[in-house]
Enzyme design. Sequence first.
Site, PDB file in Angstrom:
ATOM      1  N   ILE A 152      -3.682  -5.954   9.974  1.00 32.79           N
ATOM      2  CA  ILE A 152      -3.054  -4.770   8.538  1.00 32.79           C
ATOM      3  C   ILE A 152      -4.416  -4.577   8.184  1.00 32.79           C
ATOM      4  CG2 ILE A 152      -0.962  -3.872   8.156  1.00 32.79           C
ATOM      5  CD1 ILE A 152       0.492  -6.355   9.497  1.00 32.79           C
ATOM      6  N   THR A 181       0.523  -1.519  -0.108  1.00 34.08           N
ATOM      7  CA  THR A 181      -0.194   0.300   0.204  1.00 34.08           C
ATOM      8  C   THR A 181       0.711   1.625  -0.019  1.00 34.08           C
ATOM      9  OG1 THR A 181      -1.673  -1.359   1.141  1.00 34.08           O
ATOM     10  CG2 THR A 181      -1.788   0.964   1.224  1.00 34.08           C
ATOM     11  N   TYR A 203       5.130 -12.043   6.514  1.00 26.47           N
ATOM     12  CA  TYR A 203       4.415 -11.209   5.685  1.00 26.47           C
ATOM     13  C   TYR A 203       3.493 -12.112   4.177  1.00 26.47           C
ATOM     14  CZ  TYR A 203       1.991  -8.036   2.515  1.00 26.47           C
ATOM     15  OH  TYR A 203       1.651  -7.276   1.562  1.00 26.47           O
ATOM     16  N   LYS A 212       1.614 -10.873   9.317  1.00 26.49           N
ATOM     17  CA  LYS A 212       0.181 -10.751   8.629  1.00 26.49           C
ATOM     18  C   LYS A 212      -0.056 -11.621   7.337  1.00 26.49           C
ATOM     19  CE  LYS A 212      -0.654  -6.898   4.864  1.00 26.49           C
ATOM     20  NZ  LYS A 212      -0.548  -5.968   4.795  1.00 26.49           N
TER      21      LYS A 212
END
Length: 306
Positions: A208, A50, A138, A166
């Site tokens: 998240i 992002t 991640y 995440k």
Amino acid sequence: MLDATKLRGILPATPTPVTADGTIDVAASKALFSWLNRQGIDGVVPLGGTGEYGALARAERNRFAELTVEAMAGKGPVIAGVLDTGYHDALAAGRDFAAAGVDGLLVLTPYYTNPTQAGIRDYFLRYADESPVPILIYEIPYRTRIAVDPEVLHELSRHERIVGMKACNTDMYHFLRTVAGLHPSFAMLSGEDTLFPLHVAAGAKGGIVVTANLLPRAWRLVFDLASAGKTAEALEIHRSLIPMMNLAFAETNPGPMKSVMDLIGVNAPAMLPPLREPRPELRDALRRELSRLLTTYEGLPVAAVA
């Protein structure tokens, strides 16, 4: 020191406001963090996908990490993304971010080289041993083509400096198998806006969340309900957000979201190549939907009680 007890609730995956020349828009960045802090978020995750990590110059990444730490001022953990393909570049980036003051690193699974599961395990163990701050794993296989076996994640969760994850794996059975064997000191976080209440119901400690930049109080309400075992009520609120999510992710994130952030006082729609600003009709539709939702949810107390 960052640990699993501090990884709970709503941690927006923040975009990186930039100017037309691709450098950090300082005023817009400060406006973003001012907005988020007023909404009662639990931490922030800058410089991930992002945050357009791969498109930012390294110096600008470091500058944004410093700006984020300064803006958050200890109000919640700052967990910087590390999305490099190679170990040495990833470690160098993590060290730079640690020097900027971040609390932890969100380290992407090694990709492109198609590692074995043993290679993935060794990568994270070595990174955790050498990192100056704790790390989160991640996993986002629809971007990297790399999924981590639940058994490997169970082993990694026992490392004292690997404090969380995440989860952007949309396979719910994979998620359930992973959560079932994690060490109690490890925090699983949802990385999917679209599955968030289900992830919380299944054991995630928070998330998240991309669109929590736009609607932090709505996402807080979903979290409070889901974590209190009120899954049906959480899903009802979540359903009201589906049209907005469909629009926000209709083109590559964060383009659509950035195009409407002026509604929350953050005017920085510029994107970095190869991404570009969304189609005007998509922007306008998202603007209408976000305006409606802000009217509905932003009158909620900062700490909504389920």
